[in-house]
Design a protein around this motif. Structure first.
Motif, mmCIF file in Angstrom:
data_model
loop_
_atom_site.group_PDB
_atom_site.id
_atom_site.type_symbol
_atom_site.label_atom_id
_atom_site.label_comp_id
_atom_site.label_asym_id
_atom_site.label_seq_id
_atom_site.Cartn_x
_atom_site.Cartn_y
_atom_site.Cartn_z
ATOM 1 N N ASN A 86 58.107 36.651 -6.034
ATOM 2 C CA ASN A 86 56.750 36.589 -5.477
ATOM 3 C C ASN A 86 56.774 36.512 -3.958
ATOM 4 O OD1 ASN A 86 55.482 36.757 -7.965
ATOM 5 N ND2 ASN A 86 55.430 34.538 -8.240
ATOM 6 N N ASP A 87 57.747 35.792 -3.399
ATOM 7 C CA ASP A 87 57.876 35.725 -1.944
ATOM 8 C C ASP A 87 58.157 37.108 -1.361
ATOM 9 O OD1 ASP A 87 57.451 33.003 -2.021
ATOM 10 O OD2 ASP A 87 59.547 32.466 -1.645
ATOM 11 N N LEU A 88 59.067 37.859 -1.999
ATOM 12 C CA LEU A 88 59.366 39.217 -1.527
ATOM 13 C C LEU A 88 58.114 40.079 -1.572
ATOM 14 C CD1 LEU A 88 62.812 40.236 -3.083
ATOM 15 C CD2 LEU A 88 62.325 39.524 -0.755
ATOM 16 N N ALA A 89 57.398 40.002 -2.672
ATOM 17 C CA ALA A 89 56.180 40.800 -2.825
ATOM 18 C C ALA A 89 55.137 40.408 -1.769
ATOM 19 C CB ALA A 89 55.608 40.639 -4.224
ATOM 20 N N ARG A 90 55.047 39.123 -1.472
ATOM 21 C CA ARG A 90 54.075 38.659 -0.481
ATOM 22 C C ARG A 90 54.416 39.193 0.908
ATOM 23 N NH1 ARG A 90 54.648 33.726 -1.110
ATOM 24 N NH2 ARG A 90 55.778 33.192 0.771
ATOM 25 N N PHE A 91 55.695 39.134 1.290
ATOM 26 C CA PHE A 91 56.094 39.700 2.590
ATOM 27 C C PHE A 91 55.753 41.186 2.640
ATOM 28 C CE2 PHE A 91 59.117 36.039 3.074
ATOM 29 C CZ PHE A 91 58.673 35.610 4.315
ATOM 30 N N ARG A 92 56.067 41.895 1.565
ATOM 31 C CA ARG A 92 55.774 43.331 1.492
ATOM 32 C C ARG A 92 54.277 43.577 1.571
ATOM 33 N NH1 ARG A 92 56.324 45.401 -4.254
ATOM 34 N NH2 ARG A 92 54.431 44.181 -4.257
ATOM 35 N N ASP A 93 53.505 42.848 0.779
ATOM 36 C CA ASP A 93 52.060 43.059 0.704
ATOM 37 C C ASP A 93 51.336 42.623 1.978
ATOM 38 O OD1 ASP A 93 52.620 44.000 -1.821
ATOM 39 O OD2 ASP A 93 51.857 42.220 -2.859
ATOM 40 N N ASP A 94 51.958 41.730 2.735
ATOM 41 C CA ASP A 94 51.389 41.324 4.019
ATOM 42 C C ASP A 94 51.670 42.348 5.115
ATOM 43 O OD1 ASP A 94 50.331 39.028 2.931
ATOM 44 O OD2 ASP A 94 51.875 37.681 3.734
ATOM 45 N N GLY A 95 52.351 43.428 4.754
ATOM 46 C CA GLY A 95 52.598 44.506 5.702
ATOM 47 C C GLY A 95 53.845 44.355 6.547
ATOM 48 N N ARG A 96 54.732 43.450 6.166
ATOM 49 C CA ARG A 96 55.986 43.311 6.919
ATOM 50 C C ARG A 96 56.848 44.533 6.636
ATOM 51 N NH1 ARG A 96 56.183 38.021 9.338
ATOM 52 N NH2 ARG A 96 57.811 38.982 10.589
ATOM 53 N N SER A 97 57.324 45.178 7.676
ATOM 54 C CA SER A 97 58.172 46.363 7.463
ATOM 55 C C SER A 97 59.638 45.995 7.348
ATOM 56 C CB SER A 97 57.976 47.373 8.597
ATOM 57 O OG SER A 97 58.281 46.777 9.837
ATOM 58 N N ASP A 98 60.003 44.791 7.817
ATOM 59 C CA ASP A 98 61.392 44.344 7.748
ATOM 60 C C ASP A 98 61.470 42.888 7.327
ATOM 61 O OD1 ASP A 98 63.416 46.424 8.845
ATOM 62 O OD2 ASP A 98 61.719 46.541 10.240
ATOM 63 N N LEU A 99 62.438 42.623 6.457
ATOM 64 C CA LEU A 99 62.754 41.269 6.029
ATOM 65 C C LEU A 99 64.251 41.103 6.189
ATOM 66 C CD1 LEU A 99 61.998 38.563 4.655
ATOM 67 C CD2 LEU A 99 62.340 39.711 2.454
ATOM 68 N N ALA A 100 64.666 40.045 6.869
ATOM 69 C CA ALA A 100 66.088 39.811 7.101
ATOM 70 C C ALA A 100 66.504 38.454 6.546
ATOM 71 C CB ALA A 100 66.405 39.884 8.587
ATOM 72 N N PHE A 101 67.655 38.441 5.913
ATOM 73 C CA PHE A 101 68.274 37.212 5.425
ATOM 74 C C PHE A 101 69.486 36.950 6.304
ATOM 75 C CE2 PHE A 101 66.049 38.918 1.812
ATOM 76 C CZ PHE A 101 65.470 37.802 1.227
ATOM 77 N N ILE A 102 69.662 35.708 6.738
ATOM 78 C CA ILE A 102 70.847 35.384 7.525
ATOM 79 C C ILE A 102 71.719 34.391 6.771
ATOM 80 C CG2 ILE A 102 69.903 35.968 9.782
ATOM 81 C CD1 ILE A 102 69.370 33.015 10.265
ATOM 82 N N ILE A 103 73.006 34.659 6.809
ATOM 83 C CA ILE A 103 74.008 33.800 6.189
ATOM 84 C C ILE A 103 75.032 33.470 7.266
ATOM 85 C CG2 ILE A 103 75.786 33.601 4.409
ATOM 86 C CD1 ILE A 103 74.216 35.718 2.800
ATOM 87 N N GLY A 104 75.160 32.209 7.560
ATOM 88 C CA GLY A 104 76.078 31.770 8.604
ATOM 89 C C GLY A 104 77.516 31.731 8.124
ATOM 90 N N GLY A 105 78.373 31.278 9.008
ATOM 91 C CA GLY A 105 79.786 31.144 8.699
ATOM 92 C C GLY A 105 80.088 29.807 8.044
ATOM 93 N N ALA A 106 81.325 29.385 8.155
ATOM 94 C CA ALA A 106 81.792 28.171 7.485
ATOM 95 C C ALA A 106 81.033 26.917 7.915
ATOM 96 C CB ALA A 106 83.286 27.987 7.742
#
Length: 156
Positions: A86-106
Motif C-alpha cells: 500500500n505504501d508503494l501504491a500511495r507513492f505511485r498514486d501521489d505522482g512520485r516518479s522516483d522512489l529510492a531505498f537506501i541500505i547502509g554498510g556495516a
C-alpha cells in the motif's frame, strides 16, 4: 514510478546475487503494468575508509533527483507485506516518479542522511547483514507488486 536501490557495497556472484536478480526480474515483469519500475541498483563503495559519513555522501550522490527516500534501518517501522504494498501504491498514486531505498554498510546509515528520508523501514528488531537486507528488500518489492496485481504469490 521508477525504483532505485542505493546500497553500500558491491555484490559479487553467489547465492545472494542470484536471489536478488531473480526477485528484481520478477518485480520488473509484474510491476510494469502497475506503473512500478523499472528497478535500478546503484552500488557505492567507500574505498578511503571514511565510515558512515563518507558512505552517506556516496549514497546521496546515487539518489535520483527528487526521489522519495526510504531508509532500511533497524530503528524503522516494521510493516506487514500488504502495508508495504500500500505504501508503494500511495507513492505511485501521489505522482512520485522516483522512489529510492537506501541500505547502509556495516555501521548503518549516517544520522544526517536518515534525517533526510521520507520514511524508515525495518525488517524486524534484529540487525541483518546488509547483503541479506538487499535480498529481503528485493523479495518484498516483488511481493508488493504481486499483492497489487492480485497475483496468488502472497498468501494470508
Amino acid at each position: 514510478m521508477r525504483v532505485t536501490m542505493c546500497v553500500v557495497g558491491r555484490l559479487r556472484a553467489g547465492p545472494e546475487r542470484t536471489l536478488i536478480d531473480d526477485y528484481l526480474q520478477r518485480f520488473d515483469r509484474t510491476g510494469r503494468s502497475l506503473g512500478l519500475g523499472p528497478i535500478d541498483v546503484r552500488e557505492v563503495e567507500d574505498r578511503k575508509g571514511g565510515g558512515m559519513t563518507a558512505e552517506a555522501v556516496l549514497l546521496e550522490k546515487a539518489l535520483p533527483a527528487g526521489a522519495a527516500i526510504i531508509a532500511l534501518d533497524e530503528r524503522g517501522k516494521v510493516k506487514s507485506s500488504p502495508e508495504f504494498a500500500n505504501d508503494l501504491a500511495r507513492f505511485r498514486d501521489d505522482g512520485r516518479s522516483d522512489l529510492a531505498f537506501i541500505i547502509g554498510g556495516a555501521d548503518g546509515i549516517d544520522p544526517s542522511l536518515r534525517a533526510k528520508c521520507d520514511a524508515s523501514l525495518s525488517f524486524g528488531k534484529m540487525v541483518w547483514p546488509h547483503m541479506l537486507v538487499r535480498v529481503m528488500l528485493a523479495e518484498q518489492l516483488y511481493r508488493a507488486a504481486s499483492i497489487l496485481a492480485g497475483a496468488p504469490y502472497h498468501r494470508v
